[in-house]
Design a protein around this motif. Structure first.
Motif, PDB file in Angstrom:
ATOM      1  N   LEU A 363       0.993  14.689  27.993  1.00  0.00           N
ATOM      2  CA  LEU A 363       1.446  15.662  28.990  1.00  0.00           C
ATOM      3  C   LEU A 363       2.332  15.000  30.039  1.00  0.00           C
ATOM      4  N   VAL A 364       1.994  13.772  30.419  1.00  0.00           N
ATOM      5  CA  VAL A 364       2.798  13.052  31.409  1.00  0.00           C
ATOM      6  C   VAL A 364       4.204  12.786  30.863  1.00  0.00           C
ATOM      7  N   VAL A 365       4.280  12.305  29.626  1.00  0.00           N
ATOM      8  CA  VAL A 365       5.601  11.997  29.067  1.00  0.00           C
ATOM      9  C   VAL A 365       6.408  13.280  28.889  1.00  0.00           C
ATOM     10  N   TRP A 366       5.736  14.392  28.558  1.00  0.00           N
ATOM     11  CA  TRP A 366       6.440  15.672  28.429  1.00  0.00           C
ATOM     12  C   TRP A 366       7.015  16.098  29.784  1.00  0.00           C
ATOM     13  N   VAL A 367       6.226  15.993  30.821  1.00  0.00           N
ATOM     14  CA  VAL A 367       6.675  16.395  32.159  1.00  0.00           C
ATOM     15  C   VAL A 367       7.831  15.514  32.631  1.00  0.00           C
ATOM     16  N   ILE A 368       7.704  14.196  32.432  1.00  0.00           N
ATOM     17  CA  ILE A 368       8.774  13.281  32.863  1.00  0.00           C
ATOM     18  C   ILE A 368      10.072  13.614  32.138  1.00  0.00           C
ATOM     19  N   ALA A 369       9.996  13.815  30.833  1.00  0.00           N
ATOM     20  CA  ALA A 369      11.200  14.138  30.066  1.00  0.00           C
ATOM     21  C   ALA A 369      11.796  15.473  30.515  1.00  0.00           C
ATOM     22  N   ALA A 370      10.932  16.464  30.795  1.00  0.00           N
ATOM     23  CA  ALA A 370      11.427  17.772  31.229  1.00  0.00           C
ATOM     24  C   ALA A 370      12.144  17.680  32.572  1.00  0.00           C
ATOM     25  N   VAL A 371      11.543  16.957  33.514  1.00  0.00           N
ATOM     26  CA  VAL A 371      12.151  16.814  34.844  1.00  0.00           C
ATOM     27  C   VAL A 371      13.468  16.060  34.742  1.00  0.00           C
ATOM     28  N   LEU A 372      13.485  14.992  33.962  1.00  0.00           N
ATOM     29  CA  LEU A 372      14.721  14.226  33.799  1.00  0.00           C
ATOM     30  C   LEU A 372      15.808  15.077  33.157  1.00  0.00           C
ATOM     31  N   HIS A 373      15.428  15.889  32.193  1.00  0.00           N
ATOM     32  CA  HIS A 373      16.447  16.706  31.549  1.00  0.00           C
ATOM     33  C   HIS A 373      17.032  17.749  32.488  1.00  0.00           C
ATOM     34  N   ILE A 374      16.180  18.372  33.301  1.00  0.00           N
ATOM     35  CA  ILE A 374      16.683  19.353  34.268  1.00  0.00           C
ATOM     36  C   ILE A 374      17.711  18.707  35.190  1.00  0.00           C
ATOM     37  N   ALA A 375      17.451  17.433  35.569  1.00  0.00           N
ATOM     38  CA  ALA A 375      18.346  16.736  36.491  1.00  0.00           C
ATOM     39  C   ALA A 375      19.601  16.212  35.810  1.00  0.00           C
ATOM     40  N   VAL A 376      19.436  15.572  34.666  1.00  0.00           N
ATOM     41  CA  VAL A 376      20.536  14.839  34.041  1.00  0.00           C
ATOM     42  C   VAL A 376      21.331  15.710  33.071  1.00  0.00           C
ATOM     43  N   GLY A 377      20.649  16.576  32.345  1.00  0.00           N
ATOM     44  CA  GLY A 377      21.333  17.441  31.401  1.00  0.00           C
ATOM     45  C   GLY A 377      21.561  16.835  30.042  1.00  0.00           C
ATOM     46  N   SER A 378      20.931  15.713  29.742  1.00  0.00           N
ATOM     47  CA  SER A 378      21.092  15.064  28.441  1.00  0.00           C
ATOM     48  C   SER A 378      19.738  14.965  27.760  1.00  0.00           C
ATOM     49  N   VAL A 379      19.630  15.570  26.591  1.00  0.00           N
ATOM     50  CA  VAL A 379      18.389  15.515  25.826  1.00  0.00           C
ATOM     51  C   VAL A 379      18.053  14.071  25.469  1.00  0.00           C
ATOM     52  N   THR A 380      19.038  13.332  24.980  1.00  0.00           N
ATOM     53  CA  THR A 380      18.790  11.963  24.523  1.00  0.00           C
ATOM     54  C   THR A 380      18.362  11.054  25.659  1.00  0.00           C
ATOM     55  N   ILE A 381      19.084  11.096  26.780  1.00  0.00           N
ATOM     56  CA  ILE A 381      18.763  10.214  27.899  1.00  0.00           C
ATOM     57  C   ILE A 381      17.374  10.516  28.450  1.00  0.00           C
ATOM     58  N   SER A 382      17.053  11.799  28.615  1.00  0.00           N
ATOM     59  CA  SER A 382      15.751  12.149  29.185  1.00  0.00           C
ATOM     60  C   SER A 382      14.613  11.754  28.247  1.00  0.00           C
ATOM     61  N   ALA A 383      14.796  11.948  26.943  1.00  0.00           N
ATOM     62  CA  ALA A 383      13.751  11.575  25.990  1.00  0.00           C
ATOM     63  C   ALA A 383      13.548  10.068  25.955  1.00  0.00           C
ATOM     64  N   ILE A 384      14.636   9.312  25.903  1.00  0.00           N
ATOM     65  CA  ILE A 384      14.529   7.851  25.836  1.00  0.00           C
ATOM     66  C   ILE A 384      13.912   7.295  27.112  1.00  0.00           C
ATOM     67  N   THR A 385      14.336   7.787  28.269  1.00  0.00           N
ATOM     68  CA  THR A 385      13.816   7.274  29.537  1.00  0.00           C
ATOM     69  C   THR A 385      12.327   7.570  29.677  1.00  0.00           C
ATOM     70  N   ALA A 386      11.920   8.804  29.358  1.00  0.00           N
ATOM     71  CA  ALA A 386      10.505   9.158  29.449  1.00  0.00           C
ATOM     72  C   ALA A 386       9.669   8.329  28.480  1.00  0.00           C
ATOM     73  N   ALA A 387      10.153   8.176  27.264  1.00  0.00           N
ATOM     74  CA  ALA A 387       9.426   7.371  26.281  1.00  0.00           C
ATOM     75  C   ALA A 387       9.351   5.906  26.720  1.00  0.00           C
ATOM     76  N   SER A 388      10.415   5.414  27.353  1.00  0.00           N
ATOM     77  CA  SER A 388      10.416   4.029  27.826  1.00  0.00           C
ATOM     78  C   SER A 388       9.305   3.783  28.837  1.00  0.00           C
ATOM     79  N   ILE A 389       9.099   4.741  29.714  1.00  0.00           N
ATOM     80  CA  ILE A 389       8.087   4.587  30.756  1.00  0.00           C
ATOM     81  C   ILE A 389       6.679   4.583  30.161  1.00  0.00           C
ATOM     82  N   LEU A 390       6.430   5.436  29.170  1.00  0.00           N
ATOM     83  CA  LEU A 390       5.079   5.575  28.608  1.00  0.00           C
ATOM     84  C   LEU A 390       4.860   4.759  27.338  1.00  0.00           C
TER      85      LEU A 390
END
Length: 464
Positions: A363-390
């Protein structure tokens, strides 16, 4: 160095990266490298340690996915040039009929078409989806475009050889066969359920003329031509493939897709053999993802050459090499950030706060990726960044990293909106208003994002 200091600096690095991209319009590659550099220096890796993390993280990820991405993109470019996609849509329409077409198109887009670069796939399929929608009546265009958007975006992050899926698998060191099997297990029901929800919503009246301004060249719904027929542009004929009887065209379509489908079957076979503990040297070689996709590429070159000629093959390969370069660099710097985060010990810190039998990390990685995507607008960047953290959490708590990869992918699909290039591409090609694109693309894919995590969490509890 305290745990709080590491967590705060990680949050600061991610926030700074986001601000550089959306506020100062810095290229995502440069912003990600800047964030990784700050994090390494601030958290005690030193100059040498930070540089090593950045370069080795990039190189390690390229070793995992570099050839896979290149082979996948090249195969997709060949399929696009041969007219295979238009033929596939025509075959689906004949086989399933208009009523079930949204489900067939979305699942096909999520699975069989994922070797094709997303923007290219949107350019080809969005006009076809619109023409099909005009034949359906009752918000048909909205239903078809929504189904297409859900399939395209879910496939990118969950299904091999989707670009985001390959990047997440390489980042988290998930065997590609495992990613293929688990990804299909999540992506197919997620896509079908999301399409079903949105079909129901549109049938209940959540659509009007303001959402879909009529295009001057639209045929009337009752006499709208099927793709490639009548007054609509015939992309198949334009590609130099020519026309044929329906049965012959279906056979040729199958031939064009066969090499890639065989490659994916080999990868899946390799995963099953690994699970069963069976190793046969020649089969293990052929089932290795790099070799399997290489064989698929060679076969696709052969069938495209026969269908469209040698000049079309050379043109497609040139386009594929150009597209794969920017994809590889962006994904590679995601690996730099991931290794930096791993080296500062964030995984051990977060691992102390989670257990192996909780949905919290997913759930944490899902939320981080969702928030990053809303801000950045890139599916790939938000997924990679969230996965990197977790990512470092998985071994610490005994969680299979494939679930973190899929959860990050699902989260990155939430609220695709006006910051996304694909949003505007879909809007123009589908002939929708901005409001209509928000109702179809944004809401539909967000529904898939929520359903996706709802599928992932229970599956992660029952599957090894």
């Amino acid at each position: 160095m305290s745990d709080t200091f590491v967590i705060v600096n990680t949050a600061a690095a991610v926030l700074a990266t986001v601000l550089l991209i959306i506020r100062f319009r810095v290229n995502p590659v440069i912003a990600l490298l800047a964030g990784a550099s700050y994090l390494g220096l601030a958290c005690g890796l030193g100059v040498d340690g930070t540089i090593e993390a950045i370069t080795r993280g990039f190189g390690d990820l390229m070793a995992e996915i570099g050839l896979l991405v290149a082979f996948g993109v090249l195969s997709g470019a060949l399929l696009q040039r041969s007219g295979a996609i238009e033929r596939l849509v025509e075959a689906l329409l004949r086989f399933v009929g208009p009523r079930r077409m949204p489900y067939a198109l979305s699942i096909t887009a999520a699975t069989a078409l994922q070797s094709i670069f997303l923007d290219v796939l949107v350019v080809i399929t969005a006009p076809l989806a619109r023409r099909l929608g005009l034949r359906m009546g009752g918000a048909g265009v909205a239903r078809m475009i929504t189904a297409l958007a859900i399939g395209l975006e879910v496939g990118v992050v969950m299904v091999v050889p989707g670009i985001g899926c390959l990047a997440l698998a390489g980042l988290l060191e998930v065997p590609l066969g495992t990613m293929l099997l688990y990804g299909l297990l999540v992506a197919v029901p997620t896509t079908a359920l999301a399409v079903g929800v949105m079909q129901l919503v549109f049938r209940r009246g959540w659509w009007n003329d303001l959402d879909e301004p009529p295009a001057p060249d639209d045929p009337a719904p009752d006499d709208a031509p099927s793709p490639g027929a009548g007054g609509a542009p015939d992309r198949t004929a334009a590609s130099g493939v020519g026309t044929a009887a329906p049965r012959q065209r279906q056979g040729r379509t199958l031939v064009l897709f066969t090499p890639l489908l065989v490659a994916l079957l080999l990868i899946a076979t390799g995963a099953v053999l690994d699970i069963a503990g069976i190793r046969i040297a020649p089969l293990a070689f052929a089932c290795h993802p790099v070799i399997a996709l290489l064989l698929g590429l060679i076969g696709t070159i052969a069938v495209t050459r026969r269908a469209a000629g040698p000049e079309a093959v050379q043109e497609a390969l040139g386009n594929g090499f150009r597209d794969s370069g920017q994809i590889l660099i962006l994904n590679g710097v995601g690996g730099s950030l991931a290794l930096t985060i791993d080296n500062i010990g964030l995984g051990d810190i977060l691992g102390r706060h989670f257990t192996a039998h909780t949905a919290a990390p997913l759930l944490v990685v899902w939320v981080i990726a969702a928030v990053l995507h809303i801000a950045v607008g890139s599916v790939t960047i938000s997924a990679i960044t969230a996965a990197s953290i977790l990512a470092p959490v998985a071994p610490a708590i005994g969680l299979d990293p494939v679930w973190i990869a899929l959860a990050a992918g699902a989260g990155s699909l939430f609220a695709i909106h006006v910051t996304s290039n694909t949003f505007w591409l879909m809007q123009s090609l589908a002939g929708l208003s901005t409001r209509g694109t928000l109702k179809t693309f944004t809401v539909g894919v967000s529904v898939a994002s929520v359903i996706g995590i709802g599928v992932i969490v229970p599956l992660s509890a029952v599957l090894p």
